[in-house]
Design an enzyme around this catalytic site. Structure first.
Site, short mmCIF file in Angstrom:
data_model
loop_
_atom_site.label_atom_id
_atom_site.label_comp_id
_atom_site.label_asym_id
_atom_site.label_seq_id
_atom_site.Cartn_x
_atom_site.Cartn_y
_atom_site.Cartn_z
N GLY A 1 0.82 -1.20 0.00
CA GLY A 1 0.00 0.00 0.00
C GLY A 1 0.86 1.25 0.00
O GLY A 1 2.06 1.22 0.26
N GLY A 2 0.24 2.39 -0.34
CA GLY A 2 0.94 3.67 -0.27
C GLY A 2 1.38 4.18 -1.63
O GLY A 2 0.99 3.64 -2.68
N TRP B 1 4.82 6.85 -3.39
CA TRP B 1 6.27 6.79 -3.57
C TRP B 1 7.00 6.97 -2.25
O TRP B 1 6.60 7.77 -1.40
CB TRP B 1 6.74 7.90 -4.52
CG TRP B 1 6.37 7.66 -5.95
CD1 TRP B 1 5.34 8.24 -6.63
CD2 TRP B 1 7.02 6.78 -6.86
NE1 TRP B 1 5.31 7.77 -7.93
CE2 TRP B 1 6.33 6.88 -8.10
CE3 TRP B 1 8.12 5.93 -6.78
CZ2 TRP B 1 6.71 6.15 -9.23
CZ3 TRP B 1 8.49 5.21 -7.90
CH2 TRP B 1 7.80 5.32 -9.10
N TYR C 1 11.33 6.61 -0.58
CA TYR C 1 12.76 6.38 -0.79
C TYR C 1 13.26 5.40 0.26
O TYR C 1 12.84 5.45 1.41
CB TYR C 1 13.52 7.71 -0.67
CG TYR C 1 15.01 7.56 -0.50
CD1 TYR C 1 15.82 7.22 -1.58
CD2 TYR C 1 15.62 7.76 0.74
CE1 TYR C 1 17.20 7.07 -1.42
CE2 TYR C 1 16.99 7.61 0.90
CZ TYR C 1 17.77 7.27 -0.18
OH TYR C 1 19.12 7.12 -0.02
N HIS C 2 14.15 4.50 -0.16
CA HIS C 2 14.88 3.65 0.78
C HIS C 2 16.37 3.85 0.54
O HIS C 2 16.81 3.99 -0.62
CB HIS C 2 14.55 2.17 0.57
CG HIS C 2 13.15 1.79 0.94
ND1 HIS C 2 12.51 2.31 2.03
CD2 HIS C 2 12.28 0.93 0.37
CE1 HIS C 2 11.29 1.77 2.11
NE2 HIS C 2 11.13 0.95 1.11
N GLY D 1 4.09 0.79 5.00
CA GLY D 1 3.39 0.24 3.85
C GLY D 1 3.30 -1.27 3.99
O GLY D 1 4.32 -1.96 4.01
N GLY E 1 6.53 -3.36 5.24
CA GLY E 1 6.58 -2.91 6.63
C GLY E 1 6.89 -1.45 6.84
O GLY E 1 6.15 -0.59 6.35
N CYS F 1 5.05 10.02 -0.60
CA CYS F 1 3.68 9.67 -0.17
C CYS F 1 2.64 10.58 -0.82
O CYS F 1 1.51 10.67 -0.32
CB CYS F 1 3.56 9.72 1.34
SG CYS F 1 4.74 8.65 2.18
#
Length: 235
Positions: free
Chosen positions: A74-75, A77, A79-80, A153, A164, A182
């Site tokens: 869910g959700g 955009w 960034y990681h 998410g 998660g 988001c």
């Protein structure tokens, strides 16, 4: 109700995003088949952008040319990257748990939010839930503007959760400039470091584990996964 420990896996080096997704997909199927225990996975990813099921292509700019992944969580955009504690949560919502009912995704997500709020409280950071906005938010002490410090998410497969939480410890905040995080243009992104908290991942993880036991009741047991599910720790 018998309370059994939750399996905790920690990866010491960054894990490629496709590797993590495939591992979770396989592991969730094993939970569904009754062949694996519920699990939390603490890790970091290299810099990348992911799109949730509600993401708009117009919210991606990506001047850094980071890898882009479209996901089934869910959700929108996000960034990681290094400096974020990624927490993948694989829980079986078909069964009742001590602090939330079975088959109740909303109650489960509220508990995840409570978990991160309690964790941040230990560092004197007052994070809050906001109606209509996913994730956890703080008020910048200088600008007085609300900024996001943690993203959430979740995806359910056969009532088993995966994906998660991403908690900002000390990522490069300028890397968020390649997206509308988001889908919310009017709000900023912050981190524990930007709020004046300089700490280690080991300390964060210790506090996360303590807060988990308070919010979810379950204890966490750190151990290596079965050999057929092992993630390359040197990835």
């Amino acid at each position: 109700m018998a309370i059994t420990p939750i399996f905790l896996q920690k990866s010491k080096k960054v894990v490629p995003y496709p590797t993590a997704i495939q591992w979770m997909k396989n592991y969730v199927q094993k939970i569904f088949d009754g062949k694996a225990a519920e699990c939390l996975w603490f890790l970091e990813h290299p810099p990348l952008y992911t799109a949730g099921t509600s993401a708009k292509e117009s919210d991606l700019f990506n001047p850094q040319n980071f890898p882009v992944f479209h996901t089934n969580r869910g959700g929108q955009w996000t960034y990681h990257g290094p400096g974020m504690r990624i927490i993948y949560v694989m829980m079986d919502l078909r069964k009742p748990h001590p602090t939330f009912p079975d088959h109740d995704i909303r109650a489960f997500i509220h508990k995840l939010e409570d978990w991160i709020i309690l964790t941040l409280q230990q560092f004197n950071i007052a994070a809050e839930k906001k109606e209509g906005r996913v994730g956890l938010w703080v008020t910048d002490p200088v600008t007085k503007k609300e900024k996001k410090i943690a993203a959430i998410g979740i995806k359910l497969s056969h009532w088993i959760s995966w994906h998660g939480i991403a908690l900002n410890i000390n990522p490069k905040l300028e890397n968020y400039s390649g997206i509308v995080p988001c889908g919310l243009k009017e709000y900023g992104i912050t981190s524990m470091h930007e709020l004046g908290i300089n700490t280690s991942f080991d300390t964060i993880d210790q506090v996360l584990c303590q807060a988990w036991q308070q919010v979810f009741v379950y204890s966490l047991k750190l151990r290596s996964p079965p050999s057929d599910l092992m993630v390359d720790q040197d990835s």
